[in-house]
Design an enzyme around this catalytic site. Structure first.
Site, PDB file in Angstrom:
ATOM      1  N   PHE A 160      75.317  18.049  -0.606  1.00 57.16           N
ATOM      2  CA  PHE A 160      76.437  17.103  -0.584  1.00 57.16           C
ATOM      3  C   PHE A 160      77.727  17.788  -0.991  1.00 57.16           C
ATOM      4  CE2 PHE A 160      72.627  14.747  -1.878  1.00 57.16           C
ATOM      5  CZ  PHE A 160      72.644  13.625  -1.062  1.00 57.16           C
ATOM      6  N   ASP A 161      78.814  17.393  -0.368  1.00 56.17           N
ATOM      7  CA  ASP A 161      80.138  17.635  -0.916  1.00 56.17           C
ATOM      8  C   ASP A 161      80.341  16.618  -2.043  1.00 56.17           C
ATOM      9  OD1 ASP A 161      82.804  18.526  -1.196  1.00 56.17           O
ATOM     10  OD2 ASP A 161      83.508  16.988   0.194  1.00 56.17           O
ATOM     11  N   GLY A 162      81.387  16.832  -2.851  1.00 58.49           N
ATOM     12  CA  GLY A 162      81.617  15.939  -3.980  1.00 58.49           C
ATOM     13  C   GLY A 162      82.601  14.823  -3.690  1.00 58.49           C
TER      14      GLY A 162
END
Length: 298
Positions: A160-162
């Site tokens: 995941f990106d944040g």
């Protein structure tokens, strides 16, 4: 007794995401609905090749074989009509996939039916359907074509990106509108204040529960591994760490990239799927790993 989807991770998957329907989609776009219909009916017994999300779905369904309690349900969601969908069901049967439910809307939008099926993650190539899902509060992402995949069913890997994915887009908007210096000042001042939840926070928490339950019942390698691959770096790292701690979640691998391209790290981690909100990041990542873009809620 009615079957309950409560306490299950329900994946809504478009037929084009599950199987390679690019040729059929070109027929639909170039020759129209009737040509597509005739092609599908004529090829009902021709098994479709796996699509971009096929390995992820297969691996998630494998979780159901590891313990007594069923944890994952998959629903095929398509704007196709039932008469053109026999090929999809024949392909599902051919690959031995435990998928028995479908929503076939005959051209109508899918979004009104997502909550009816309690969808926790929706994956599709259709930007309009994905945007509508995000707008209604459901974790959803638009897939990118990719030639790479992780075929391992024994351990699911999701990256995941944040900001604007796991976390809200509050900080992302400051960066976009005011620049890096304002963003870093904003994060330093709020380092101990947890970030608000983003569209994929609930999904991450569900995956964490699955990890914990699997760990408590087996000494084998965990069946699920997560990674956070974010453009943040020090000093903006602290707020992320404190946010995950406040959520009582441990992400297995965390990479604070500080503006470095993410593709090399993702290629090393080899996720079944990577979720990011930026087209630039997604386009580059999709060259090495299956990738999906999370649109901003409107």
């Amino acid at each position: 007794m009615a079957y309950s989807l409560d306490d299950l991770l329900v994946i809504g998957i478009s037929s084009r995401a599950l199987f390679d329907l690019e040729h059929e989609n070109r027929i639909f776009e170039g020759e129209g609905l009737n040509a597509f219909r005739l092609h599908q009916i004529a090829n009902e017994q021709v098994i479709l090749k796996p699509g971009v999300a096929f390995p992820l779905v297969k691996a998630l369904l494998h979780l159901n074989t590891l313990q007594k309690e069923r944890r994952v349900e998959v629903v095929v969601m398509s704007r196709n009509s039932s008469e053109t969908s026999l090929r999809i069901f024949n392909s599902i049967s051919h690959y031995g996939m435990d998928i028995t439910r479908a929503a076939l809307t005959g051209g109508a939008p899918l979004s009104p039916y997502l909550k009816a099926f309690q969808i926790g993650l929706f994956l599709s190539f259709d930007e309009q359907d994905v945007q509508a899902a995000i707008n209604s509060g459901i974790a959803a992402a638009m897939l990118y074509p990719s030639q790479s995949s992780n075929e391992n069913e024994e351990q699911i890997r999701i990256a995941f990106d944040g900001d604007a994915v796991l976390f809200s887009d509050e900080s992302e908007r400051i960066y976009q509108e005011q620049g890096l210096e304002a963003f870093e000042r904003h994060e330093r001042e709020r380092a101990i204040q947890p970030l608000a939840e983003g569209p994929f926070a609930k999904l991450l928490k569900t995956l964490a529960q699955i990890q914990q339950q699997a760990a408590s019942k087996s000494n084998a390698a965990p069946p699920l591994r997560t990674a956070l691959v974010t453009a943040r770096s020090s000093p903006a790292h602290e707020r992320v760490i404190r946010t995950l701690r406040a959520w009582d979640i441990v992400i297995d691998e965390t990479f604070f990239m500080g503006g470095i391209h993410k593709a090399a790290v993702l290629e090393a981690f080899r996720p079944h799927m990577f979720f990011d909100d930026q087209h630039t990041h997604c386009a580059r990542a999709s060259e090495v790993v299956p990738t999906a873009r999370v649109p901003i809620r409107k």
